[in-house]
Enzyme design. Structure first.
Site, PDB file in Angstrom:
ATOM      1  CD  GLU A  54      -3.009  -1.264   2.119  1.00  0.00           C
ATOM      2  OE1 GLU A  54      -3.754  -0.284   2.263  1.00  0.00           O
ATOM      3  OE2 GLU A  54      -3.067  -2.292   2.846  1.00  0.00           O
ATOM      4  CG  MET A  55      -0.075   4.439   1.812  1.00  0.00           C
ATOM      5  SD  MET A  55      -1.024   5.299   3.113  1.00  0.00           S
ATOM      6  CE  MET A  55      -0.234   6.897   3.112  1.00  0.00           C
TER       7      MET A  55
END
Length: 325
Positions: free
Chosen positions: A134-135
């Site tokens: 994700e991040m």
């Protein structure tokens, strides 16, 4: 006296209309209208300062390794606060294993994520930041990135007290994000208005769909104001080998169990199920009938249930994208 008489006549008229609507008298009590706000935890009071800070952090891409991915990347306000693709795309173009659930009305859930690995929004908030797909930002680095901007020192102090800088903690990042997300609610849908007595808010097809929804047992799992029990039920949808809740608990009985998704705003948060491989509500409704109820719905029932599901789209939160430092 004339005003009182008129008021009484109006009250009697509404009561008579409600009594005449057999659907309302039979089915409305099986549902709950969506409140303006979800329950607020005692250890994270909801304040304007926390909400404003949480909004900034929600749209802040610099707490990702690439500097271009924020929470709003996958939870896009223009796309039902989801992303409308089968599975989320994150850091370096990696494709995740699951469909992005909407954050709308998520404060009403008592379990977060498809597998329920976190019980509340505070627990959920930091996971996507550090998740590699994700991040992909280690949390200590994310915290240091935030501290680079003087405005965040001020905003954290306003929200949580203390000297500038002291309030910038991971716990407070989570609390601010959770506070903002608790404001992303969608009351006043046509269905809510119907529950509150506006009998014209639903079409005849939507009323039939509501009846079919109840009569076929859908409210066993899709219950409460957000139309989810936040519990886990076994379902294997086409194209998915995801073991679901089992990956959290290790209990073989939890294989292929997933949290009941909210049906609020379901018409605008496609595609569906944990793998996002189901594109339409018509297909999703038939899959649910087959997998969870052991039956096939006829064409008219599908049409009516889908019409009912469209009535669950509420008023979207009015959120202005913040100017970031």
């Amino acid at each position: 006296m004339a005003a009182l008489a008129a008021g009484l006549a109006l009250h009697v008229g509404v009561g008579t209309a409600l009594a005449a609507d057999g659907y309302h008298s039979r089915y409305a009590e099986r549902f709950q209208a969506l409140p303006a706000l979800p329950p607020i935890p005692a250890n994270n009071s909801l304040t304007a300062e926390k909400v404003e800070l949480g909004k900034m952090l929600f749209f802040e891409p610099r707490i990702s390794a690439s500097g271009v991915i924020s929470c709003a990347t996958c939870h896009n306000p223009a796309l039902g606060w989801s992303d409308r693709i089968p599975r989320a795309v994150g850091h370096a173009g990696q494709v995740g294993e699951r469909n992005t659930p909407t954050v709308l009305n998520s404060g009403f859930f008592t379990a977060q994520f498809w597998d329920g690995r976190e019980p509340d929004l505070e627990g959920q908030a930091l996971g996507p930041i550090e998740a590699e797909v994700e991040m992909n930002m280690p949390l200590d680095q994310a915290l240091q990135r935030i501290k680079e901007f003087e405005i965040y020192h001020e905003k954290f102090a306003e929200a949580f007290g203390g000297a500038p800088g002291e309030a910038i903690t991971l716990a407070n990042v989570a609390k601010a994000l959770a506070s903002f997300q608790r404001t992303l609610n969608t009351p006043n849908s046509p269905f809510d208005r119907y529950l509150q007595g506006d009998l014209q808010a639903l079409s005849d097809s939507q009323k039939r769909g509501m009846a079919a929804f109840v009569d076929n047992g859908c409210t066993a799992c899709h219950t409460g104001p957000a139309l989810t029990d936040s519990l886990f039920h076994r379902i294997q949808v086409p194209g998915s080998s995801d073991l679901g809740r089992y990956l959290v608990t290790g209990d073989e009985n939890d294989q292929y169990r997933f949290k009941t998704p909210t049906l609020r705003n379901v018409a605008v948060t496609y595609p569906y199920f944990n793998n996002g491989a189901t594109a339409t509500l018509e297909e999703a409704t038939q899959i649910m009938a087959r997998e969870m109820l052991g039956r096939e719905f006829d064409e008219q029932t599908i049409k009516d249930v889908v019409a009912f599901l469209h009535s669950l789209t509420g008023e979207m939160p009015d959120v202005q994208v913040p100017a970031l430092p």
